[in-house]
Design a protein around this motif. Structure first.
Motif, PDB file in Angstrom:
ATOM      1  N   GLY A 121     -16.926  14.859  20.708  1.00 25.26           N
ATOM      2  CA  GLY A 121     -17.632  13.722  20.140  1.00 25.26           C
ATOM      3  C   GLY A 121     -18.580  13.032  21.085  1.00 25.26           C
ATOM      4  N   ASP A 154     -14.271  11.144  21.393  1.00 25.56           N
ATOM      5  CA  ASP A 154     -13.637  11.051  20.083  1.00 25.56           C
ATOM      6  C   ASP A 154     -12.110  10.988  20.231  1.00 25.56           C
ATOM      7  N   TYR A 155     -11.459  10.646  19.129  1.00 23.85           N
ATOM      8  CA  TYR A 155     -10.001  10.598  18.998  1.00 23.85           C
ATOM      9  C   TYR A 155      -9.399   9.359  19.665  1.00 23.85           C
ATOM     10  N   ARG A 175     -13.447   6.510  18.015  1.00 21.91           N
ATOM     11  CA  ARG A 175     -14.756   7.158  17.934  1.00 21.91           C
ATOM     12  C   ARG A 175     -15.538   6.848  19.202  1.00 21.91           C
ATOM     13  N   ARG A 182      -7.196   5.557  12.866  1.00 19.72           N
ATOM     14  CA  ARG A 182      -8.641   5.665  13.070  1.00 19.72           C
ATOM     15  C   ARG A 182      -9.437   4.705  12.198  1.00 19.72           C
TER      16      ARG A 182
END
Length: 393
Positions: A388, A256-257, A315, A294
């Motif tokens: 994530g 994630d991120y 993501r 994002r």
């Protein structure tokens, strides 16, 4: 099609003459420009008498019919181009119909200069043209593009003194039904001494090895330090004299991120310390601020830089294709080059990278890492520790 390609090629040749895109482009221009050219700077080189012979090698039907493509069986290699020199390849165009959905990763292009038994270019065909994640998308840049709908174009000048040879190998278990090819080139009276050889090297990390798993968001990695670049992702490493032209890169996020924050570090004639260090991945590719964020990232494709493919950014499963050309200021080296970038700040992220570095060098360089097997080159989400991402079994 020809009315589209010719103006673009003319534009790049003019630009090469004006800005010195590469020694190879300059060598071609010098062979084309007659005596006294400097006395009339208003007259572009294409309006002067030329000193080369224009040729093309293609996949046209040798019987005179319309079967203008080559089939390539599984495991087979087909020779696309062979010529004696001196000469300069000026443009390469391919389009492919294949049974495998992974054919952009499975077909490998190799280029051999001056009779060398090992290639100076060894790259999956999609990666070579900037489609580093194995999927087609339309974009335009100074040296590479994918035109509608699946037309692959390269405008790097590729000089050769004695000979040039280009092959395509089908490393898939399925047939390539039709490999269409047009390769434009010039036979010239001579090449100048400073003319260099074109190189392209493929690398991948699936995934990158993180320096830490102790983070919940990218800011947690700010405490990490990296001055020597030892854990960086390496685009290319070579020995000799030449200059770097740039890179194409595909990123498949496993975590994630934002996948960036990694600085480019370029080691020039010094294996211990980088000469050039940048400020972040999106900065190196001449974008900014996570390319827009994002949910609001904006794909872009410009002359020297781009992120023409952005899907589900920031993501797990997010995809980016990026390119950066140093045509305004090729990075010169006299004996050694290592071209690297961090994967996240201080290499804290474990995403998948697929890249091709492009450069010119005084001698054909062939000491490349072993090309990863075809199955491992196709982008696949990997289970890694981190926000994530599923924990590995």
């Amino acid at each position: 099609m020809s009315s589209d390609i010719a103006p673009r090629r003319g534009f790049l040749q003019r630009m090469g003459g004006l800005a010195g895109l590469s020694a190879a482009a300059a060598s071609s221009a010098s062979a084309q420009t007659g005596p006294g050219a400097g006395s009339f700077p208003f007259l572009p080189h294409y309006a002067r008498a030329q000193n080369y012979r224009s040729l093309k090698q293609s996949s046209f039907d040798r019987t005179g019919g319309n079967a203008d493509a080559w089939p390539i069986k599984p495991g087979a290699t087909h020779e696309l181009f062979a010529s004696e020199g001196p000469g300069v390849i000026t443009h390469i165009w391919f389009t492919i119909a294949a049974n495998s959905s992974d054919h952009l990763k499975e077909i490998v292009i190799r280029m051999y200069w001056d009779g060398n038994s090992k290639p100076s270019v060894e790259v999956p065909v999609g990666d070579f043209f900037g489609l580093n994640l194995g999927q087609y998308f339309v974009y335009q840049s100074a040296f590479l593009n994918c035109s509608s709908v699946k037309a692959l174009n390269c405008y790097f000048a590729m000089p050769f003194r004695k000979s040039a040879r280009i092959t395509a190998t089908n490393e898939s278990s399925q047939h390539v039904g039709a490999f269409y090819s047009n390769i434009d080139y010039q036979i010239v009276p001579a090449l100048p001494e400073e003319a260099l050889y074109f190189h392209a090297q493929y690398r991948q990390a699936t995934p990158n090895k993180p320096t830490t798993n102790d983070w919940k968001h990218n800011g947690d990695a700010d405490k990490l330090k990296n001055l020597d670049g030892k854990e960086n992702y390496v685009f290319a490493e070579t020995r000799g004299r030449g200059h770097l032209m740039g890179v194409t890169m595909g990123v498949l996020q496993n975590q994630d991120y934002w996948m960036g924050e990694g600085d480019e570090m370029v080691f020039v004639d010094d294996e211990a310390h980088p000469l050039i260090t940048g400020t972040g991945t999106e900065d190196y590719f001449n974008g900014a601020w996570d390319f827009g964020g994002r949910d609001t990232a904006i794909p872009f494709a410009h002359l020297y830089n781009g992120a023409p493919l952005i899907i589900s950014g920031e993501r797990p499963g997010g995809r980016y294709c990026l390119y950066r050309w140093h045509a305004d200021n090729p990075i010169t080296f006299t004996k050694y080059l290592k071209y690297t970038i961090e994967h996240g700040h201080a290499n804290h992220r474990a995403d998948n990278y697929f890249s091709v570095a492009y450069w010119y060098q005084d001698k054909p360089y062939t000491d490349f890492p072993v090309l990863p097997p075809a199955a491992s080159r196709s982008p696949r989400l990997k289970a890694v520790p981190g926000p994530g991402a599923p924990e590995p079994a």
